[in-house]
Design an enzyme around this catalytic site. Structure first.
Site, PDB file in Angstrom:
ATOM      1  N   HIS A  37      46.674  48.992  46.044  1.00 15.85           N
ATOM      2  CA  HIS A  37      46.591  50.110  46.525  1.00 15.85           C
ATOM      3  C   HIS A  37      48.050  50.798  46.146  1.00 15.85           C
ATOM      4  O   HIS A  37      46.863  52.249  45.695  1.00 15.85           O
ATOM      5  CB  HIS A  37      47.463  49.082  47.734  1.00 15.85           C
ATOM      6  CG  HIS A  37      46.481  48.547  49.026  1.00 15.85           C
ATOM      7  ND1 HIS A  37      46.679  47.753  49.356  1.00 15.85           N
ATOM      8  CD2 HIS A  37      44.967  48.966  49.195  1.00 15.85           C
ATOM      9  CE1 HIS A  37      45.623  46.496  50.140  1.00 15.85           C
ATOM     10  NE2 HIS A  37      44.689  47.622  50.393  1.00 15.85           N
ATOM     11  N   GLN A  61      34.454  47.532  61.416  1.00 14.75           N
ATOM     12  CA  GLN A  61      33.571  47.704  59.972  1.00 14.75           C
ATOM     13  C   GLN A  61      33.892  45.916  59.492  1.00 14.75           C
ATOM     14  O   GLN A  61      33.256  45.058  58.614  1.00 14.75           O
ATOM     15  CB  GLN A  61      34.463  48.327  58.466  1.00 14.75           C
ATOM     16  CG  GLN A  61      35.478  47.786  58.095  1.00 14.75           C
ATOM     17  CD  GLN A  61      36.160  48.616  57.827  1.00 14.75           C
ATOM     18  OE1 GLN A  61      36.249  49.992  57.182  1.00 14.75           O
ATOM     19  NE2 GLN A  61      36.328  47.793  56.295  1.00 14.75           N
TER      20      GLN A  61
HETATM   21  P1  AMP Z   1      41.982  48.287  51.479  1.00 15.53           P
HETATM   22  O1  AMP Z   1      42.937  48.324  52.637  1.00 15.53           O
HETATM   23  O2  AMP Z   1      41.319  46.096  51.288  1.00 15.53           O
HETATM   24  O3  AMP Z   1      40.354  48.110  53.091  1.00 15.53           O
HETATM   25  O4  AMP Z   1      41.621  49.198  50.329  1.00 15.53           O
HETATM   26  C1  AMP Z   1      41.510  50.354  49.894  1.00 15.53           C
HETATM   27  C2  AMP Z   1      41.305  50.974  48.683  1.00 15.53           C
HETATM   28  O5  AMP Z   1      42.349  49.800  48.283  1.00 15.53           O
HETATM   29  C3  AMP Z   1      39.860  50.204  48.591  1.00 15.53           C
HETATM   30  O6  AMP Z   1      39.293  51.468  47.747  1.00 15.53           O
HETATM   31  C4  AMP Z   1      40.576  49.370  47.749  1.00 15.53           C
HETATM   32  O7  AMP Z   1      38.832  49.006  46.811  1.00 15.53           O
HETATM   33  C5  AMP Z   1      41.428  49.424  46.971  1.00 15.53           C
HETATM   34  N1  AMP Z   1      41.882  48.354  46.013  1.00 15.53           N
HETATM   35  C6  AMP Z   1      42.022  46.527  46.875  1.00 15.53           C
HETATM   36  N2  AMP Z   1      41.910  45.864  45.715  1.00 15.53           N
HETATM   37  C7  AMP Z   1      41.780  46.496  45.070  1.00 15.53           C
HETATM   38  C8  AMP Z   1      42.404  45.861  43.205  1.00 15.53           C
HETATM   39  N3  AMP Z   1      42.694  45.171  43.466  1.00 15.53           N
HETATM   40  N4  AMP Z   1      42.967  46.898  42.133  1.00 15.53           N
HETATM   41  C9  AMP Z   1      42.178  48.080  42.771  1.00 15.53           C
HETATM   42  N5  AMP Z   1      42.572  48.777  43.569  1.00 15.53           N
HETATM   43  C10 AMP Z   1      41.983  47.711  45.164  1.00 15.53           C
END
Ligand code: AMP
Length: 284
Positions: A37, A61
């Site tokens: 993030h 979701q």
């Molecule tokens: P989430 O909190 O899981 O909904 O993720 C929020 C954003 O962070 C989304 O756009 C994810 O694709 C991105 N994200 C989650 N894990 C990673 C990672 N390991 N590397 C890069 N971006 C990530």
């Protein structure tokens, strides 16, 4: 860092910033923040004058209620990380703020094939809920640029189409996957892995790397053979319950038969381990 909790406040704030000629980047998250993030926040900071991050665990979701209940919430440490990364504004709405009329899905958008396959097949309703909240957030924040991770490959594809379909003047920037030292893709769900599961979880990224290596060496190689070998390798660990191992066209997600010099392919995996569902992918 400014913390705003209502759509009205975030919208007014960003409108004001834009009137001052500032470029605004936006990173939507569900919290439990990790380096993945934060890499999005850093990129947004480099490319914009200000960065807005949202933390909202979106109930619509989660196709699995247990996954929603167990989703890690670490707001205090999230805020520390955002301050350290120089995030300017945190948008922290309540469920009532984002869903004033209740959680029933509004008319879902038809994204066609890409929303029905892989994650769409194994997590029915997930993309409807995700697209719904992303649209609400994009309308509330109205940024110039939206930062999303390649980690959620299909999600980023769907958001690209959402922006187009709704004619929003927002540029989407898809950022590389951040990994732990051993290769495991960072994920908020990783904290739920026990020691044994954590050790075995790394096999997902190992298998992806091996598919990438084999694809690079073997023009004309049958995709089905690569998928089969990867599926068998993962399934040899009794801890894994593999949902899919798939190599697809990177732009359409449609199946392809053979590796060729002109193929743009992506390998995608979803597997459950120790009650945790993990996804990862790699461009071949
Ligand atoms: P989430 O909190 O899981 O909904 O993720 C929020 C954003 O962070 C989304 O756009 C994810 O694709 C991105 N994200 C989650 N894990 C990673 C990672 N390991 N590397 C890069 N971006 C990530």
């Amino acid at each position: 860092m400014l913390i705003l909790k209502t759509i009205k406040d975030i919208n007014n704030q960003v409108v004001e910033l834009k009137e001052m000629g500032k470029k605004v980047g936006f990173v939507p998250t569900m919290g439990a923040l990790h380096e993945g993030h934060i890499s999005l926040i850093r990129l947004s900071n480099r490319e914009n004058d200000l960065t807005v991050c949202s933390i909202f665990v979106n109930p619509t979701q989660f196709n699995d209620p247990k996954d929603f209940e167990k989703y890690p919430i670490t707001l205090e440490s999230d805020m520390q990380k955002l301050i350290a990364a120089k995030c300017d504004i945190l948008f922290l709405p309540t469920v009532a703020e984002m869903y004033p009329k209740g959680l029933k899905n509004s008319e879902p958008i038809d994204f066609g094939y890409i929303a029905g396959t892989l994650e769409g097949e194994f997590r029915p309703g997930h993309f409807d809920g995700m697209a719904q909240i992303v649209e609400k957030l994009l309308r509330a924040v109205a940024p110039h640029r939206l930062y999303m991770g390649q980690k959620d490959y299909q999600q980023a594809m769907i958001c690209t189409r959402l922006i187009k379909k709704r004619n929003l003047k927002i540029k989407i920037v898809v950022c590389p996957i951040k990994r732990e030292k051993d290769g495991l893709a960072m994920s908020s769900r990783n904290v739920r892995l026990d020691a044994r599961s954590r050790k075995v979880a790394v096999e997902i990224s190992k298998v992806l790397k091996s598919m990438k290596g084999r694809a690079a060496r073997g023009e004309g190689q049958l995709i089905a053979d690569l998928e089969q070998a990867a599926f068998e390798k993962l399934s040899s660990f009794s801890e894994f319950k593999v949902e899919y191992v798939a190599i697809r066209d990177a732009k359409t997600l449609k199946p392809i038969k053979k590796i060729s010099a002109t193929t743009h392919a992506v390998a995608l995996i979803a597997a459950r381990i120790g009650g945790v569902r993990l996804i990862d992918n790699m461009l071949l």
